[in-house]
Motif scaffolding. Sequence first.
Motif, PDB file in Angstrom:
ATOM      1  N   UNK A 222      16.241 -11.825 -39.355  1.00  0.00           N
ATOM      2  CA  UNK A 222      17.425 -10.977 -39.141  1.00  0.00           C
ATOM      3  C   UNK A 222      18.400 -10.938 -40.314  1.00  0.00           C
ATOM      4  N   UNK A 223      18.507 -12.004 -41.095  1.00  0.00           N
ATOM      5  CA  UNK A 223      19.431 -12.007 -42.228  1.00  0.00           C
ATOM      6  C   UNK A 223      18.983 -11.025 -43.315  1.00  0.00           C
ATOM      7  N   UNK A 224      17.684 -10.728 -43.374  1.00  0.00           N
ATOM      8  CA  UNK A 224      17.166  -9.804 -44.380  1.00  0.00           C
ATOM      9  C   UNK A 224      17.520  -8.358 -44.064  1.00  0.00           C
ATOM     10  N   UNK A 225      17.945  -8.080 -42.823  1.00  0.00           N
ATOM     11  CA  UNK A 225      18.267  -6.713 -42.440  1.00  0.00           C
ATOM     12  C   UNK A 225      19.448  -6.157 -43.222  1.00  0.00           C
ATOM     13  N   UNK A 226      20.290  -7.023 -43.775  1.00  0.00           N
ATOM     14  CA  UNK A 226      21.486  -6.573 -44.484  1.00  0.00           C
ATOM     15  C   UNK A 226      21.269  -6.444 -45.992  1.00  0.00           C
ATOM     16  N   UNK A 227      20.047  -6.717 -46.467  1.00  0.00           N
ATOM     17  CA  UNK A 227      19.751  -6.594 -47.887  1.00  0.00           C
ATOM     18  C   UNK A 227      19.313  -5.164 -48.199  1.00  0.00           C
ATOM     19  N   UNK A 228      19.342  -4.774 -49.467  1.00  0.00           N
ATOM     20  CA  UNK A 228      18.918  -3.412 -49.832  1.00  0.00           C
ATOM     21  C   UNK A 228      17.444  -3.186 -49.523  1.00  0.00           C
ATOM     22  N   UNK A 229      17.055  -1.906 -49.489  1.00  0.00           N
ATOM     23  CA  UNK A 229      15.647  -1.552 -49.356  1.00  0.00           C
ATOM     24  C   UNK A 229      14.917  -1.961 -50.640  1.00  0.00           C
ATOM     25  N   UNK A 230      13.641  -2.313 -50.544  1.00  0.00           N
ATOM     26  CA  UNK A 230      12.777  -2.250 -49.370  1.00  0.00           C
ATOM     27  C   UNK A 230      12.795  -3.516 -48.505  1.00  0.00           C
ATOM     28  N   UNK A 231      13.646  -4.492 -48.839  1.00  0.00           N
ATOM     29  CA  UNK A 231      13.626  -5.764 -48.106  1.00  0.00           C
ATOM     30  C   UNK A 231      14.047  -5.546 -46.657  1.00  0.00           C
ATOM     31  N   UNK A 232      15.140  -4.802 -46.443  1.00  0.00           N
ATOM     32  CA  UNK A 232      15.608  -4.599 -45.069  1.00  0.00           C
ATOM     33  C   UNK A 232      14.579  -3.828 -44.244  1.00  0.00           C
ATOM     34  N   UNK A 233      13.912  -2.854 -44.857  1.00  0.00           N
ATOM     35  CA  UNK A 233      12.872  -2.112 -44.144  1.00  0.00           C
ATOM     36  C   UNK A 233      11.685  -2.983 -43.781  1.00  0.00           C
ATOM     37  N   UNK A 234      11.314  -3.904 -44.689  1.00  0.00           N
ATOM     38  CA  UNK A 234      10.213  -4.831 -44.389  1.00  0.00           C
ATOM     39  C   UNK A 234      10.596  -5.761 -43.243  1.00  0.00           C
ATOM     40  N   UNK A 235      11.847  -6.228 -43.247  1.00  0.00           N
ATOM     41  CA  UNK A 235      12.308  -7.093 -42.159  1.00  0.00           C
ATOM     42  C   UNK A 235      12.282  -6.345 -40.837  1.00  0.00           C
TER      43      UNK A 235
END
Length: 468
Positions: A222-235
Amino acid sequence: MEWFTAPDAWLGRLVFQRGLAAVYLIAFLNAALQFRPLAGERGLTPAPALLRRVPFRRAPSLFHLRYSDRLLGVVARGGVAVSALLLVGAADRAPLWLFTVLWIVPWALYLSIVSIGQSWYSFGWESLLLEAGALAVLLGNERVSPPLPVMVLIAWLLFRVEFGAGLIKWRGDHCWRELTCLYHHHETQPLPGPLSRWFHLLPRPLHRLEVLANHVTQLFVPFLLFLPQPVSGAAASIVVVTQLWLVLSGNFAWLNWVTVALALALVDWSRFVAPPADQPDPPLWFLVGVLVMTGWILVLSRHPVRNLLSRRQRMNVSHHPLRLVNSYGAFGSVSRVRQEIEIEGTDEPLPGPDTVWHAYGFRGKPGDVRRRSPQVAPYHLRLDWMMWFAALSPAYGRPWLPLLIERLLEGDRALLRLLRHNPFPDRPPRWIRARVYRYRFTTRAEHRTTGDHWYREALRDRIPPTTL
């Protein structure tokens, strides 16, 4: 207006809104078919009695003006109709003000039902649908570029759903920390599905791996959801996969599907489909409205933050009467033994040791040992779920279970329609009892020999033989 808009989220917005409209439709259909016998004028917990003692500020509902079963039916069917319009995209090209109205209507109607539904509507997915529905209002349609503040609020809601569920497990039953809860959970969950027995019979090392994957998904991803794409999309994609795993392993109404819709809104769809080049900036009234609502929601978010930080974290708590911000969580403790209440009747003049009892069949919960548990989600069988709670503790069924027995003795048609099988189709039985059984899944060898999916043994009477 780059600071306010997120053009790449246009397809995520569309998928989220269409998915939410489908869930709204199911929820209103559920109310149309089940509310009357459970909480209607002659329901097991009548809504009119609640409306007389609870003010509007605590239970905001249109039914404070007047309640009747007929009006409830009009509201529920109206919600179905509006949800169907939203599902087919009627609001997508409408003027922005009309789009806003069309999305406010199902939210207000469903809030009116949930606010008076009492224990039948006390599940976390009711608040989740309403909170997500409020965000759908703020997202706008294709006449405006998706607002970045609302996309952040969607990530914040998904974070609370996942992280709240992970924390309540880690702080709760020790079997979650020992990675052993799934030795029992697939068998003892409220409404098993057709594959639950298969999941239960998996080797125990795989169960431990399931729990470990759950902890990673709910406590770290869930903490990765607030990072920029593509990380948030992968999360978000990881959340989708784990939610679909839960869909296969049990019946949790629309909890998983709303969570999937939230996660799909955050997937980086621009990697597959280029966004439209002509996404207009929002009008001033829409911009101001979004910013005001975003600020209000962030202020209200102090309550779930405190709950997450508290050692006495609570599950599925609404922090505002409008259900704009809520706390979520599930299965902080896991039952080791499955108990089921079977309701049985007889026509004999006076029951005795040799009396033949005939069981009423419920649509979703275990009963007939030869019957495979059905797939019912995303539809919600409210009576079946509450029967599971009543088997856990007499306190859960104390207000309504004796009245359920009485209504079955009277042959209440509305209530009987909630059941799969009525063993007394011509006239009600003379006597009814509620008996507690212990259930467990059969082993592979037992299933090959008997064809049964369940094994059960009688424990005691919850309600002894009762007659009118």
